[in-house]
Design an enzyme around this catalytic site. Structure first.
Site, PDB file in Angstrom:
ATOM      1  N   GLY A  56       0.596  -1.308   0.343  1.00  0.00           N
ATOM      2  CA  GLY A  56       0.136  -0.304   0.099  1.00  0.00           C
ATOM      3  C   GLY A  56       0.790   0.976   0.179  1.00  0.00           C
ATOM      4  O   GLY A  56       1.918   1.651   0.552  1.00  0.00           O
ATOM      5  N   CYS A  57       0.724   2.250  -0.594  1.00  0.00           N
ATOM      6  CA  CYS A  57       1.587   3.357  -1.284  1.00  0.00           C
ATOM      7  C   CYS A  57       1.970   4.038   0.817  1.00  0.00           C
ATOM      8  O   CYS A  57       2.460   4.583   1.353  1.00  0.00           O
ATOM      9  CB  CYS A  57       0.218   4.770  -1.652  1.00  0.00           C
ATOM     10  SG  CYS A  57      -1.144   5.157  -1.227  1.00  0.00           S
ATOM     11  N   ASN A  58       0.623   4.652   1.549  1.00  0.00           N
ATOM     12  CA  ASN A  58       0.494   4.803   2.853  1.00  0.00           C
ATOM     13  C   ASN A  58       1.454   4.127   3.659  1.00  0.00           C
ATOM     14  O   ASN A  58       1.912   4.369   4.451  1.00  0.00           O
ATOM     15  CB  ASN A  58      -0.736   4.639   3.724  1.00  0.00           C
ATOM     16  CG  ASN A  58      -1.382   5.478   2.992  1.00  0.00           C
ATOM     17  OD1 ASN A  58      -0.927   6.831   2.196  1.00  0.00           O
ATOM     18  ND2 ASN A  58      -3.059   5.715   3.573  1.00  0.00           N
ATOM     19  N   VAL A  59       1.524   2.609   3.356  1.00  0.00           N
ATOM     20  CA  VAL A  59       2.550   1.808   4.535  1.00  0.00           C
ATOM     21  C   VAL A  59       3.964   1.995   3.533  1.00  0.00           C
ATOM     22  O   VAL A  59       4.529   1.882   4.640  1.00  0.00           O
ATOM     23  CB  VAL A  59       1.871   0.259   4.083  1.00  0.00           C
ATOM     24  CG1 VAL A  59       2.916  -1.006   4.475  1.00  0.00           C
ATOM     25  CG2 VAL A  59       0.517  -0.709   4.252  1.00  0.00           C
ATOM     26  N   THR A  60       4.256   2.225   2.335  1.00  0.00           N
ATOM     27  CA  THR A  60       5.471   2.220   1.772  1.00  0.00           C
ATOM     28  C   THR A  60       5.900   3.469   2.928  1.00  0.00           C
ATOM     29  O   THR A  60       7.006   4.133   2.979  1.00  0.00           O
ATOM     30  CB  THR A  60       5.351   2.656   0.363  1.00  0.00           C
ATOM     31  OG1 THR A  60       5.073   1.542  -0.001  1.00  0.00           O
ATOM     32  CG2 THR A  60       6.806   2.770   0.263  1.00  0.00           C
TER      33      THR A  60
END
EC number: 1.2.1.38
Length: 363
Positions: free
Chosen positions: A155-159
């Site tokens: 996920g982008c936020n995860v990254t």
């Protein structure tokens, strides 16, 4: 050798960014694009910024359309890719940009997503720390990506949150139950839809809006899974970490600025500011897309637009007894499609930087 690529969900933001990157990649050729409501239209109607592929006809996202390619990219809502993936060629390299194959523990999936749980695939974050070897060197997820045929895009936020704080977790510098993250997220991170009033221009311009608050955002278990791995633990030990996670939509098209803080351990308190900074430098010194900025320089989203880079920084707050780590990424590139292409390069035996850049667009 040039590999053929089919992209499902081609007209969404994630699928469109994957196509944009692959359109100039020397080893991949996008030969098939698929969608749902856009079936029968030409790709140029939706992605006019990629003129060389404008005449591709958008087909239905079925196994019959997608199979027969060397690479299949799924940019579909959660649930959809899991059902489709079981019908795809085993010999093809399949990259899922959605959530269906990211989580290793079904309990985490059930709590935050619900519905059918699918087996996790090789996680597509090459720089993810997986603890240390016997000599004290970092073990990375990169080695697991070489030769794999199934990749789960993070996920982008995860990254952004993972890259910001994983050095502190790996080195035991932060208390695992004290992690707080606030994110400023561009509107493309919310997807290409008009389901909520605050996705309309009149509602978005000049306004910042929190969403997924109170521990409900679906990226939380994935971040905790990554922190467990950074500490050298299995995903089942993710419950040893807690995260207060608050993303906010802000009026920009692309980008995420993650501000992640946690209480210092005694080990961290014993470090000088320079020594603390050096921990992040060492963690990313041989990671070409990880840019630890000079001390005193803070990340800004405008500097990473269009690139696969992450701009990182760390500072101590001695009065509060906390470490504050920062990460700025392009949510569609480093956070989604660029990172997926990097993982795909590794899976295909290519140099992982092929077709990607660390150069952003500023202002």
């Amino acid at each position: 050798m040039v590999y053929t690529v089919a992209v499902a969900g081609a007209t969404g933001y994630a699928g469109g960014e994957a196509i944009r990157i692959l359109a100039s990649h020397p080893s991949f050729a996008v030969t098939t694009v698929a969608g749902h409501s856009s079936v029968g239209h030409r790709l140029g109607e939706y992605l006019p910024h990629i003129p060389q592929l404008a005449d591709l006809l958008i087909e239905d996202s079925t196994p019959e359309v997608l199979n027969g390619h060397d690479v299949i990219i799924l940019a579909l809502p959660h649930g959809a890719s899991g059902k489709l993936a079981s019908q795809l060629d085993e010999a093809a390299v399949v990259v899922d940009l959605g959530a269906d194959h990211r989580l290793e523990e079904q309990d985490a999936w059930d709590a935050f997503y619900g519905g059918d749980f699918y087996d996790h695939w090789t996680y597509g974050m090459p720089e993810l720390i997986l603890g240390k070897d016997n000599e004290g060197n970092y073990v990375r997820q990169r080695s697991n990506l070489t030769g794999t045929h199934r990749i789960a895009g993070p996920g982008c936020n995860v990254t952004s949150v993972t890259l910001a704080m994983q050095p502190g977790v790996a080195e035991g510098l932060v208390e695992p139950t004290s992690i707080v993250s606030d994110l400023a997220v561009g509107y493309s991170g919310a997807g290409k839809n008009l389901k909520r009033m605050n996705l309309l221009a009149a509602e978005a311009f000049g306004s910042a809006t929190p969403y997924g608050v109170g521990g409900t955002h679906r990226h939380i278990p994935e971040i905790l899974q990554n922190f467990a791995h950074a500490a050298g633990k299995p995903a089942a030990d993710a419950s040893q970490f807690t995260l207060s996670f608050t993303p906010m939509l802000v009026p920009m098209s692309r980008g995420i600025l993650a501000v992640v803080s946690a209480t210092m351990t005694d080990k961290a308190k014993a470090l000088s500011d320079d020594e603390l900074y050096a921990v992040w430098e060492r963690a990313y010194e041989d990671q070409q897309f990880m840019i630890v900025l000079p001390q005193g320089v803070l990340p800004a989203t405008q500097n990473i637009v269009g690139s696969n880079a992450a701009h990182l920084q760390v500072v101590p707050d001695r009065n509060a007894g906390r470490i504050i780590a920062f990460a700025a990424i392009d949510n569609l590139n480093r956070g989604t499609a660029g990172q997926a292409v990097q993982a795909l390069n590794l899976a295909m035996g290519l140099d992982e930087s092929t077709g990607l850049t660390t150069i952003g667009v500023a202002p």
